[in-house]
Design an enzyme around this catalytic site. Structure first.
Site, short mmCIF file in Angstrom:
data_model
loop_
_atom_site.label_atom_id
_atom_site.label_comp_id
_atom_site.label_asym_id
_atom_site.label_seq_id
_atom_site.Cartn_x
_atom_site.Cartn_y
_atom_site.Cartn_z
N LYS A 55 0.84 -1.21 0.00
CA LYS A 55 0.00 0.00 0.00
C LYS A 55 0.87 1.25 0.00
O LYS A 55 0.63 2.19 -0.76
CB LYS A 55 -0.92 0.01 1.23
N GLN A 99 -5.22 -1.52 9.33
CA GLN A 99 -5.10 -2.87 8.78
C GLN A 99 -5.74 -3.89 9.72
O GLN A 99 -5.50 -3.89 10.92
CB GLN A 99 -3.60 -3.19 8.56
N ASP A 122 -11.50 2.71 3.58
CA ASP A 122 -11.88 1.30 3.52
C ASP A 122 -13.39 1.13 3.42
O ASP A 122 -13.88 0.03 3.12
CB ASP A 122 -11.42 0.59 4.81
N1 GUN Z 1 -7.08 -6.96 5.82
C1 GUN Z 1 -7.31 -7.74 4.74
N2 GUN Z 1 -7.96 -7.02 3.79
C2 GUN Z 1 -8.11 -5.77 4.28
C3 GUN Z 1 -8.69 -4.58 3.77
O1 GUN Z 1 -9.21 -4.51 2.64
N3 GUN Z 1 -8.64 -3.50 4.59
C4 GUN Z 1 -8.09 -3.55 5.81
N4 GUN Z 1 -8.10 -2.44 6.54
N5 GUN Z 1 -7.55 -4.63 6.32
C5 GUN Z 1 -7.56 -5.73 5.56
#
Ligand code: GUN
Length: 298
Positions: A55, A99, A122
């Protein structure tokens, strides 16, 4: 019948990132500032560390600012809530992503609901989930939005299609169903208690698999010509590659499915790469709305 068309999510994500990069360059030229994305990682889960690294890298490659906060696994909930309050009031932060999964001592929904909904890239805040469900202007969860973008690319107008979403999670299944409803599909949400799941799947023009069970959906569950979107990313033993080796498979038995489907996403290289690309797009959208900038068409 010929094999299914393979939907190349990697190429699609690269094209989307390219468009995000161009939009960011335009914002920088017009306003002298680029959007900033803050990512919070608690603990040392190896898969989460890889996601967060990717990311950060892709955010910077698109010309945006990446702000990373790494906290120890024993971080308590209040410390995390205090950090989010700081990020909420930081004018240079346009998007906030925490996350998942979080350690056991932290209630994930309490943390997600602390995020300013305007910075919730998100789309997991209850306000954004509610807006998506009720037809408002929401920030939409990245993975289902990535699936929708690929479906529209391959099928064009989705109106009237029978869509079956297998899985009812807050992160994928429920928002996916809401997005498909918004596109005028006839949507069925199927799950572990669904009666005769193979028959339900077979009636789908669009089948989205998001259950997290390796190769659960077999070829004879798929209607001829259906478009299959496989959200699953499962690691399974691969003794044929050597002792202790693993490989990634989806929720769909790919080789069986591709003999029946019209188009299908592979694992890896299908839905996975789209998630971060949509996150970058959401960050631009959040920045423009919050700062009152014209929203570029990405
Ligand atoms: N963990 C696995 N996929 C995601 C996601 O799309 N967003 C977040 N914040 N954590 C994750």
């Amino acid at each position: 019948m010929s094999d299914a068309q393979i939907i190349d999510g990697k190429a699609f994500a690269a094209a989307l990132r390219e468009r995000v990069g161009q939009a960011v360059a335009g914002l920088q030229a017009a306003h002298g500032a680029a959007p900033g994305l803050a990512v919070v990682l608690v603990g040392e889960d190896p898969a989460s560390e890889v996601y967060v690294r990717n990311k950060g890298k892709q955010t910077a490659e698109c010309g945006m600012r990446s702000i990373e906060h790494k906290l120890p696994a024993e971080t308590d909930q209040q410390t995390l809530l205090d950090l989010i309050a700081d990020l909420n009031s930081d004018d240079g932060v346009d998007g906030i992503l925490v996350q998942l999964p979080l350690p056991d001592q932290v209630d994930p929904q309490a943390v997600l609901d602390m995020i300013d909904p305007a910075k919730d890239v998100d789309g997991f805040h209850v306000i954004n989930a509610g807006r998506l469900a009720t037809g408002g202007d929401a920030l939409v969860p990245c993975t289902p939005m990535g699936c929708l973008l690929m479906l529209k690319e391959y099928l064009g107008d989705l109106s009237g299609k029978n869509a079956v979403v297998v899985g009812r999670s807050n992160i994928v299944g429920k928002p996916m169903a809401a997005l498909l409803t918004r596109e005028n599909c006839t949507v069925t949400i199927a799950h572990s208690r669904t009666k005769d799941l193979p028959a339900v799947c077979r009636a789908a023009d669009i089948l989205v698999a998001a259950v997290g069970r390796p190769e659960m959906i077999r070829g004879d569950w798929i209607g001829p010509g259906a478009v299959v979107i496989d959200v699953g990313i499962n690691r399974i033993p691969a003794p044929e590659r050597g002792e202790g080796k693993m490989r990634l498979v989806g929720d769909v038995a790919f080789d069986e499915a591709k003999a029946v489907a019209g188009a299908i996403t592979p694992v890896p290289g299908g839905v996975g790469p789209m998630t971060i690309a949509v996150l970058l797009r959401n960050t631009v959208e959040a920045a423009c709305r919050r700062r009152g900038w014209d929203l570029p068409n990405i």
